[in-house]
Design a protein around this motif. Structure first.
Motif, PDB file in Angstrom:
ATOM      1  N   ILE A  50     -36.179  15.319  38.904  1.00 54.03           N
ATOM      2  CA  ILE A  50     -36.578  14.646  37.658  1.00 54.03           C
ATOM      3  C   ILE A  50     -37.524  13.495  37.957  1.00 54.03           C
ATOM      4  CG2 ILE A  50     -35.749  13.298  35.695  1.00 54.03           C
ATOM      5  CD1 ILE A  50     -33.162  14.900  35.793  1.00 54.03           C
ATOM      6  N   ASN A  51     -37.181  12.682  38.968  1.00 51.66           N
ATOM      7  CA  ASN A  51     -38.036  11.551  39.303  1.00 51.66           C
ATOM      8  C   ASN A  51     -39.403  12.001  39.799  1.00 51.66           C
ATOM      9  OD1 ASN A  51     -36.206   9.525  38.584  1.00 51.66           O
ATOM     10  ND2 ASN A  51     -35.225   9.543  40.590  1.00 51.66           N
ATOM     11  N   ALA A  52     -39.428  13.093  40.571  1.00 48.85           N
ATOM     12  CA  ALA A  52     -40.710  13.617  41.050  1.00 48.85           C
ATOM     13  C   ALA A  52     -41.587  14.058  39.889  1.00 48.85           C
ATOM     14  CB  ALA A  52     -40.479  14.769  42.017  1.00 48.85           C
ATOM     15  N   GLN A  53     -40.991  14.711  38.899  1.00 52.14           N
ATOM     16  CA  GLN A  53     -41.756  15.151  37.732  1.00 52.14           C
ATOM     17  C   GLN A  53     -42.311  13.949  36.962  1.00 52.14           C
ATOM     18  OE1 GLN A  53     -39.760  16.602  34.162  1.00 52.14           O
ATOM     19  NE2 GLN A  53     -40.982  18.485  34.270  1.00 52.14           N
ATOM     20  N   ARG A  54     -41.487  12.927  36.770  1.00 57.11           N
ATOM     21  CA  ARG A  54     -41.928  11.759  36.002  1.00 57.11           C
ATOM     22  C   ARG A  54     -42.986  10.953  36.746  1.00 57.11           C
ATOM     23  NH1 ARG A  54     -36.227   9.573  33.292  1.00 57.11           N
ATOM     24  NH2 ARG A  54     -35.852  11.473  32.072  1.00 57.11           N
ATOM     25  N   LEU A 102     -36.613   5.894  35.369  1.00 60.49           N
ATOM     26  CA  LEU A 102     -36.046   6.301  36.656  1.00 60.49           C
ATOM     27  C   LEU A 102     -34.646   6.849  36.452  1.00 60.49           C
ATOM     28  CD1 LEU A 102     -36.541   6.158  39.818  1.00 60.49           C
ATOM     29  CD2 LEU A 102     -35.219   4.036  39.755  1.00 60.49           C
ATOM     30  N   VAL A 103     -34.330   7.923  37.172  1.00 61.46           N
ATOM     31  CA  VAL A 103     -32.981   8.477  37.156  1.00 61.46           C
ATOM     32  C   VAL A 103     -32.271   8.008  38.425  1.00 61.46           C
ATOM     33  CG1 VAL A 103     -31.584  10.578  37.134  1.00 61.46           C
ATOM     34  CG2 VAL A 103     -33.696  10.460  35.804  1.00 61.46           C
ATOM     35  N   ILE A 104     -31.083   7.443  38.269  1.00 66.06           N
ATOM     36  CA  ILE A 104     -30.344   6.849  39.377  1.00 66.06           C
ATOM     37  C   ILE A 104     -29.061   7.627  39.615  1.00 66.06           C
ATOM     38  CG2 ILE A 104     -29.204   4.769  40.237  1.00 66.06           C
ATOM     39  CD1 ILE A 104     -31.069   3.163  38.407  1.00 66.06           C
ATOM     40  N   ASP A 105     -28.816   7.942  40.850  1.00 67.87           N
ATOM     41  CA  ASP A 105     -27.611   8.663  41.268  1.00 67.87           C
ATOM     42  C   ASP A 105     -26.463   7.660  41.367  1.00 67.87           C
ATOM     43  OD1 ASP A 105     -25.826  10.485  42.566  1.00 67.87           O
ATOM     44  OD2 ASP A 105     -26.518   9.740  44.516  1.00 67.87           O
ATOM     45  N   ASP A 106     -25.798   7.381  40.221  1.00 68.56           N
ATOM     46  CA  ASP A 106     -24.797   6.308  40.204  1.00 68.56           C
ATOM     47  C   ASP A 106     -23.353   6.800  40.244  1.00 68.56           C
ATOM     48  OD1 ASP A 106     -24.623   7.377  37.647  1.00 68.56           O
ATOM     49  OD2 ASP A 106     -24.416   5.428  36.664  1.00 68.56           O
ATOM     50  N   HIS A 107     -23.133   8.119  40.141  1.00 72.37           N
ATOM     51  CA  HIS A 107     -21.766   8.664  40.171  1.00 72.37           C
ATOM     52  C   HIS A 107     -20.879   7.955  39.146  1.00 72.37           C
ATOM     53  CE1 HIS A 107     -22.241   9.892  44.719  1.00 72.37           C
ATOM     54  NE2 HIS A 107     -23.185  10.395  43.923  1.00 72.37           N
ATOM     55  N   GLY A 108     -21.401   7.786  37.929  1.00 74.54           N
ATOM     56  CA  GLY A 108     -20.659   7.016  36.947  1.00 74.54           C
ATOM     57  C   GLY A 108     -20.440   7.713  35.630  1.00 74.54           C
TER      58      GLY A 108
END
Length: 327
Positions: free
Chosen positions: A221-225, A263-269
């Motif tokens: 997703i981040n690469a696309q944005r 930005l998409v963040i891998d937060d495990h939340g």
């Protein structure tokens, strides 16, 4: 490598075989291959309930002490469930090598718990630092409290392979290495495609991949944005999976991410998002019903929410065609 035997009693197997998902579907076939990350808020409830689950994962570093309540709780869990040790501190991609004290503490924990799997990340966190004021100049190794990305170059691969070999030799078993969610990339002429890099790691060391499906989607997703990729993120993540050789993956991780808009963040939340489930289904179709873990590290919910997410993973495993009997 020697594989440890699991200490799971017949009553626990029967409980797992009869587990039902909240929507009423039977999760028996997938239950033994699905686990959750066991966190401190759930220790007491876990001890009071007979949870039908294939395995639990804990962060290795939380149990390095020789005693204490946390280690006692883990030993109690180990009496009924397989335990997977997932580390965040080996820093397998560090050019300065593995911290000897850390590796010895991990080895002692492995001997005590006999985990079903041991894993850590393809990252660096250790680096030398020289104080300008020191005479003569002396380097001190600093350890960052983060999982910092590595360049996918032949030189980085050599470092990673050397460190993985050292860990496997000390632990006397193969380990699993996890792919990262990364928020920067390296402009290097020798940069290798990430799937090729990990395929070479597996071939050269005999380790397996802990394929974090959420990280694949976050990066896509981040690469696309950022304009670095034009393909749909799900298609991009599935292409990564298709580029890995058969047998390379030993476990899947599933988690939620936080979308800030830019930005998409891998937060495990949070719960697992729809694109991650879609890529997970593709990974199952390619590699089979491998052990799969629900990760949840921030805003930790009730145990029932985690078990419901695990049930969703088990249902997807159960939807796979049954293996054909040998002729």
């Amino acid at each position: 490598m020697n594989r440890m035997h699991l200490r799971i009693g017949p009553n626990d197997r029967a409980a797992a075989a009869g587990a039902d998902h909240a929507d009423g579907s039977n999760a028996a076939r997938g239950a033994a291959q699905v686990g959750i990350g066991l966190r401190q808020p759930h220790y007491r409830e876990w001890a009071e309930r007979r949870v039908a689950l294939g395995f639990v994962e804990v962060h290795s570093e939380n149990f390095f002490a020789d005693g204490g309540a946390a280690l006692a709780a883990l030993e109690n869990v180990r009496e009924t469930h397989a335990v997977s040790l997932h580390g965040v501190g080996l820093a397998l991609g560090s050019a300065v090598g593995i911290d000897a004290w850390h590796l010895e503490r991990l080895a002692r924990l492995v001997e005590r718990i006999e985990p079903v799997r041991v894993s850590d990340h393809a990252c660096f966190a250790r680096a030398p630092f020289v104080k300008a004021s020191s005479r003569p100049a002396q380097a001190t190794v600093f350890h960052a409290a983060d999982l910092l990305p590595i360049a996918f170059t032949p030189a980085s691969l050599d470092i990673l392979c050397t460190n993985v070999d050292q860990v496997q030799e000390r632990l006397r078993r193969s380990v699993l290495v996890e792919n990262l969610s990364a928020y920067l990339s390296f402009n290097d002429a020798e940069q290798m495609p990430e799937p090729v890099f990990f395929s070479e790691l597996v071939r050269r060391t005999g380790c397996s991949l802990l394929l974090d499906v959420n990280n694949l989607v976050v990066n896509a997703i981040n690469a696309q944005r950022d304009g670095l990729a034009s393909a749909d993120p799900v298609a991009l993540a599935c292409a990564f999976i298709d580029a890995l050789p058969p047998g390379a993956v030993g476990e899947f991780h599933l988690a939620g991410y936080c979308d800030t808009g830019s930005l998409v963040i891998d937060d495990h939340g949070s719960r697992v998002h729809a694109p991650v489930w879609a890529v997970y289904e593709h990974a199952l179709a390619r590699f089979g019903a491998l052990p799969s873990l629900i990760e949840w590290d921030t805003d930790v919910p009730s145990l029932d929410v985690l078990l419901d997410e695990a049930g969703r993973a088990a249902c997807r495993q159960n939807a796979l065609p049954a293996p054909r009997a040998a002729a």
